[in-house]
Design a protein around this motif. Structure first.
Motif, mmCIF file in Angstrom:
data_model
loop_
_atom_site.group_PDB
_atom_site.id
_atom_site.type_symbol
_atom_site.label_atom_id
_atom_site.label_comp_id
_atom_site.label_asym_id
_atom_site.label_seq_id
_atom_site.Cartn_x
_atom_site.Cartn_y
_atom_site.Cartn_z
ATOM 1 N N ARG A 96 0.842 -1.195 0.000
ATOM 2 C CA ARG A 96 0.000 0.000 0.000
ATOM 3 C C ARG A 96 0.876 1.243 0.000
ATOM 4 O O ARG A 96 1.958 1.247 0.577
ATOM 5 N N LYS A 97 0.361 2.267 -0.634
ATOM 6 C CA LYS A 97 1.110 3.498 -0.727
ATOM 7 C C LYS A 97 1.221 4.146 0.662
ATOM 8 O O LYS A 97 0.242 4.250 1.387
ATOM 9 N N GLY A 98 2.422 4.570 1.030
ATOM 10 C CA GLY A 98 2.668 5.170 2.334
ATOM 11 C C GLY A 98 3.072 4.173 3.404
ATOM 12 O O GLY A 98 3.344 4.578 4.547
ATOM 13 N N ALA A 99 3.110 2.869 3.071
ATOM 14 C CA ALA A 99 3.493 1.851 4.053
ATOM 15 C C ALA A 99 5.020 1.773 4.154
ATOM 16 O O ALA A 99 5.766 2.448 3.423
ATOM 17 N N CYS A 100 5.469 0.919 5.052
ATOM 18 C CA CYS A 100 6.912 0.725 5.256
ATOM 19 C C CYS A 100 7.488 0.039 4.033
ATOM 20 O O CYS A 100 6.968 -0.984 3.569
ATOM 21 N N GLU A 101 8.566 0.597 3.515
ATOM 22 C CA GLU A 101 9.173 0.027 2.320
ATOM 23 C C GLU A 101 9.904 -1.274 2.607
ATOM 24 O O GLU A 101 10.206 -2.022 1.683
ATOM 25 N N ASN A 102 10.174 -1.572 3.883
ATOM 26 C CA ASN A 102 10.932 -2.777 4.225
ATOM 27 C C ASN A 102 10.019 -3.972 4.478
ATOM 28 O O ASN A 102 10.200 -5.037 3.886
ATOM 29 N N CYS A 103 8.994 -3.785 5.382
ATOM 30 C CA CYS A 103 8.135 -4.918 5.729
ATOM 31 C C CYS A 103 6.725 -4.789 5.186
ATOM 32 O O CYS A 103 5.978 -5.775 5.168
ATOM 33 N N GLY A 104 6.273 -3.599 4.780
ATOM 34 C CA GLY A 104 4.951 -3.441 4.210
ATOM 35 C C GLY A 104 3.880 -3.037 5.184
ATOM 36 O O GLY A 104 2.720 -2.846 4.772
ATOM 37 N N ALA A 105 4.188 -2.882 6.494
ATOM 38 C CA ALA A 105 3.173 -2.442 7.458
ATOM 39 C C ALA A 105 2.961 -0.949 7.313
ATOM 40 O O ALA A 105 3.908 -0.180 7.116
ATOM 41 N N ILE A 106 1.703 -0.515 7.397
ATOM 42 C CA ILE A 106 1.369 0.876 7.153
ATOM 43 C C ILE A 106 1.431 1.727 8.416
ATOM 44 O O ILE A 106 1.278 2.938 8.364
ATOM 45 N N THR A 107 1.680 1.103 9.551
ATOM 46 C CA THR A 107 1.665 1.844 10.816
ATOM 47 C C THR A 107 2.998 2.497 11.141
ATOM 48 O O THR A 107 3.098 3.218 12.139
ATOM 49 N N HIS A 108 4.039 2.279 10.370
ATOM 50 C CA HIS A 108 5.321 2.930 10.644
ATOM 51 C C HIS A 108 6.070 3.104 9.334
ATOM 52 O O HIS A 108 5.688 2.560 8.289
ATOM 53 N N LYS A 109 7.153 3.893 9.386
ATOM 54 C CA LYS A 109 7.988 4.168 8.230
ATOM 55 C C LYS A 109 9.201 3.243 8.227
ATOM 56 O O LYS A 109 9.420 2.458 9.157
ATOM 57 N N LYS A 110 10.015 3.374 7.165
ATOM 58 C CA LYS A 110 11.163 2.495 6.999
ATOM 59 C C LYS A 110 12.213 2.748 8.082
ATOM 60 O O LYS A 110 12.834 1.803 8.589
ATOM 61 N N GLN A 111 12.409 4.014 8.466
ATOM 62 C CA GLN A 111 13.428 4.307 9.474
ATOM 63 C C GLN A 111 13.016 3.831 10.868
ATOM 64 O O GLN A 111 13.854 3.695 11.756
ATOM 65 N N ASP A 112 11.733 3.561 11.077
ATOM 66 C CA ASP A 112 11.255 3.059 12.372
ATOM 67 C C ASP A 112 10.977 1.566 12.353
ATOM 68 O O ASP A 112 10.451 1.031 13.340
ATOM 69 N N CYS A 113 11.299 0.868 11.294
ATOM 70 C CA CYS A 113 10.986 -0.547 11.174
ATOM 71 C C CYS A 113 11.941 -1.370 12.044
ATOM 72 O O CYS A 113 13.149 -1.125 12.064
ATOM 73 N N LEU A 114 11.368 -2.334 12.741
ATOM 74 C CA LEU A 114 12.141 -3.206 13.610
ATOM 75 C C LEU A 114 12.444 -4.552 12.966
ATOM 76 O O LEU A 114 13.079 -5.400 13.596
ATOM 77 N N GLU A 115 11.992 -4.768 11.745
ATOM 78 C CA GLU A 115 12.287 -6.013 11.046
ATOM 79 C C GLU A 115 13.723 -5.974 10.494
ATOM 80 O O GLU A 115 14.337 -4.910 10.382
ATOM 81 N N ARG A 116 14.237 -7.143 10.157
ATOM 82 C CA ARG A 116 15.577 -7.216 9.580
ATOM 83 C C ARG A 116 15.570 -6.538 8.202
ATOM 84 O O ARG A 116 14.669 -6.785 7.397
ATOM 85 N N PRO A 117 16.545 -5.671 7.943
ATOM 86 C CA PRO A 117 16.573 -4.998 6.627
ATOM 87 C C PRO A 117 16.711 -6.015 5.495
ATOM 88 O O PRO A 117 17.627 -6.850 5.515
ATOM 89 N N ARG A 118 15.809 -5.951 4.578
ATOM 90 C CA ARG A 118 15.810 -6.894 3.460
ATOM 91 C C ARG A 118 16.675 -6.349 2.307
ATOM 92 O O ARG A 118 16.901 -5.147 2.183
ATOM 93 N N LYS A 119 17.139 -7.280 1.506
ATOM 94 C CA LYS A 119 17.923 -6.860 0.342
ATOM 95 C C LYS A 119 17.036 -6.109 -0.641
ATOM 96 O O LYS A 119 17.435 -5.087 -1.208
ATOM 97 N N LYS A 120 15.818 -6.620 -0.827
ATOM 98 C CA LYS A 120 14.789 -5.926 -1.608
ATOM 99 C C LYS A 120 13.552 -5.847 -0.749
ATOM 100 O O LYS A 120 13.033 -6.866 -0.302
ATOM 101 N N GLY A 121 13.090 -4.628 -0.481
ATOM 102 C CA GLY A 121 11.974 -4.432 0.408
ATOM 103 C C GLY A 121 10.657 -4.914 -0.171
ATOM 104 O O GLY A 121 10.547 -5.317 -1.340
ATOM 105 N N ALA A 122 9.624 -4.872 0.697
ATOM 106 C CA ALA A 122 8.286 -5.317 0.269
ATOM 107 C C ALA A 122 7.698 -4.397 -0.786
ATOM 108 O O ALA A 122 6.787 -4.797 -1.528
ATOM 109 N N ARG A 123 8.225 -3.167 -0.879
ATOM 110 C CA ARG A 123 7.701 -2.243 -1.888
ATOM 111 C C ARG A 123 8.005 -2.739 -3.290
ATOM 112 O O ARG A 123 7.212 -2.549 -4.224
ATOM 113 N N TYR A 124 9.142 -3.427 -3.452
ATOM 114 C CA TYR A 124 9.554 -3.885 -4.779
ATOM 115 C C TYR A 124 9.196 -5.346 -5.009
ATOM 116 O O TYR A 124 8.880 -5.742 -6.137
#
Length: 561
Positions: A96-124
């Motif tokens: 979804r547009k505006g969601a976290c580019e790393n995990c895809g959750a819409i409740t936080h941004k990429k800089q606040d994500c607590l998931e392991r940084p992926r090589k290619k995020g959920a946005r791609y």
């Protein structure tokens, strides 16, 4: 009752009526005043309590300013905190547009994500999109905001503790297996395995051990003060200190109020707090258990013996003369044992039965034990633990300066001093000379000198020189005897004493300045050369002249006053 600030200044009549009403209410003849809610007000409450301050005064009698205000404190509880890890329903299928580019959750941004940084995020990739987090609004009050343990999960620490305990148990088991698998009986190999286990424990970065800390504690344990005492080096006074904070207080061992009594003034609990536990196994068995352990019973027996001996008319006092009390008590115990043996022997001789008193030794009757110890051919312990030998806390068998005996093992009766028994040296921390030192000490003693001088004099003198021999013995006795000057049987010749007194008076009259007199010059040269022997009569005349001299301070007058 209405306050004076709200009513204003009262007239004399109104003030009198108010005082009469208060007296009647206190006496019980008038009804008590009622507050805003209809509750009676106690008339005996002082005015400084019942009178409301100016910023809370409503003009009506009330005690609401003394009561705690009622308000809802449900949002200010310390246990209100966020639900950790709560997810809001199933995850989305697409990014979804505006969601976290790393995990895809819409409740936080990429800089606040607590998931392991992926090589290619959920946005791609549009895969493995995580569920949205639950956004909670926790109304934290003043205390909850400032509580550093708010939201802490106790189970988290328990998991960490269990993990450490499991790793330590596995390491201990592995170490035991390595020691058991050793086929050799060499003790050096076993020590090598144990040392390797210690090195592994020290080099473990994730789960360290406290063995190095224990080593540091043992290093500084000897320099620490005694428990419960503090020694001031300046005043040399032992001050009683409080208990160690890590130790459990005596009154907390058993919280039953019917248990042993605890005196808070002296911090003593004489009886055991836990009656069903053996004193040897209990952490604290009561002050009486320590009071009657060690050498305390022997001291009490000695004190009782001194009291009983003093009551029977004997001059025995334990504090005034403890050595006498110890010797008398030892003699009393010996006589008591002899009397007991005599009584036992007489009874057995009269009635018989000595054969029934002999029994097997205690080691044979109670020789079985559960302790298993296995030794090798060389005498090394393979399995089990050997019984520890009792050792003293003081250094044993330590000799210095080549000595084979300790200081104080020999007493010289001629000089009244202590020394070493191996070399008869009376100098502390001297070097041991062995038998040569003993011979030198005996040769240098006064008795040996007296014996040798008499032997030499007898070998050299002819039979006609009795007078010279007597003089030699007199000189030796004078130099090496313990008799002080003026002691002993000294007989003075009265004629020679009178002549010596007359010469002393003449010398005093001349003032000691007659250098032209030949006799005085000869006497002076004789005194300087040391060849003149002062007789007892001359010495006594000199003493008498000193006593007859006037006091130089008799006519002294202090002019500074």
């Amino acid at each position: 009752m209405a306050s004076s600030s709200a009513v204003g200044k009262l007239s004399r009549e109104e003030f009198r009526r108010q005082k009469d009403l208060e007296a009647a209410r206190k006496a019980g003849t008038a009804p008590a005043a009622l507050d805003e809610e209809g509750r009676p007000i106690n008339p005996h409450i002082p005015q400084y309590i019942s009178q409301a301050p100016w910023y809370l005064d409503t003009g009506a009698p009330s005690l609401n300013h003394q009561r705690r205000p009622d308000y809802d404190n449900s949002g200010n509880k310390l246990d209100n905190w966020y639900d950790r890890g709560a997810k809001a329903g199933p995850a989305a299928k697409k990014y979804r547009k505006g969601a976290c580019e790393n995990c895809g959750a819409i409740t936080h941004k990429k800089q606040d994500c607590l998931e392991r940084p992926r090589k290619k995020g959920a946005r791609y990739t549009n895969k493995d999109i995580q569920a949205d987090d639950v956004i909670q609004e926790v109304a934290a009050g003043y205390d909850a905001k400032r509580d550093r343990w708010n939201g802490y999960d106790v189970a988290e620490h328990k998991r960490v503790y269990d993990e450490y305990a499991a790793i330590e148990a596995a390491r201990q088991k592995l170490r035991e297996e390595e020691i058991d698998n050793q086929t050799t009986t060499d003790l050096a190999a076993v020590r090598k395995v144990a040392k390797a286990g210690k090195a592994e424990t020290k080099t473990d970065a994730d789960f360290g051990s406290s063995e190095d800390e224990d080593a540091d504690e043992d290093k500084y344990a000897d320099a620490a003060d005694a428990v419960g005492q503090k020694l001031d080096a300046k005043t040399r006074i032992t001050v009683r200190n409080l208990r160690i904070r890590e130790d459990t207080a005596k009154y907390l061992i058993n919280l039953d109020p019917e248990s042993a009594y605890y005196d808070p003034k002296t911090r003593s609990m004489r009886d055991a707090p836990l009656k069903n536990v053996a004193p040897e196994d209990a952490k604290f068995a009561g002050d009486n258990f320590f009071r009657y352990s060690g050498e305390a019973p022997e001291v009490q027996d000695l004190q009782l013996f001194a009291w009983q001996a003093a009551a029977r008319g004997n001059d025995v006092h334990l504090n005034a003369n403890p050595t006498q009390g110890e010797l008398l008590h030892y003699e009393f115990k010996q006589k008591k044992e002899e009397l007991k043996d005599t009584t036992k022997t007489s009874i057995l001789a009269k009635y018989g039965g000595a054969e029934y008193l002999d029994s097997a030794p205690k080691e044979l009757r109670q020789g079985q034990t559960e302790n298993y110890v296995e030794y090798s051919r060389t005498g090394q312990v393979i399995k089990g633990r050997e019984k520890a030998k009792a050792r003293s806390k003081y250094p044993e068998d330590v000799y210095v300066n080549n000595h084979t005996a300790v200081w104080g093992s020999w007493y010289d009766t001629s000089t009244g001093s202590w020394g070493y028994a191996c070399c008869h040296s009376v100098l502390h921390l001297s070097y041991c000379a062995g038998e040569a030192g003993i011979e030198a000490t005996q040769a240098s003693s006064a008795q040996q000198l007296l014996a040798s001088s008499s032997t030499v004099a007898e070998s050299k003198r002819p039979e006609t020189e009795e007078t010279e021999h007597a003089k030699v013995l007199e000189k030796v006795e004078q130099n090496y005897s313990k008799k002080r000057i003026g002691e002993g049987d000294v007989k003075l010749d009265r004629d020679r004493l009178a002549q010596a007194v007359l010469e002393e008076r003449k010398r005093k009259a001349r003032g000691g300045k007659d250098d032209d007199d030949r006799s005085s010059k000869k006497q002076k040269s004789a005194l300087e050369s040391g060849s003149h022997d002062v007789t007892e009569e001359e010495l006594e005349a000199y003493r008498m002249s000193r006593r007859m001299t006037e006091d130089p301070m008799a006519n002294y007058v202090d002019t500074d006053l």
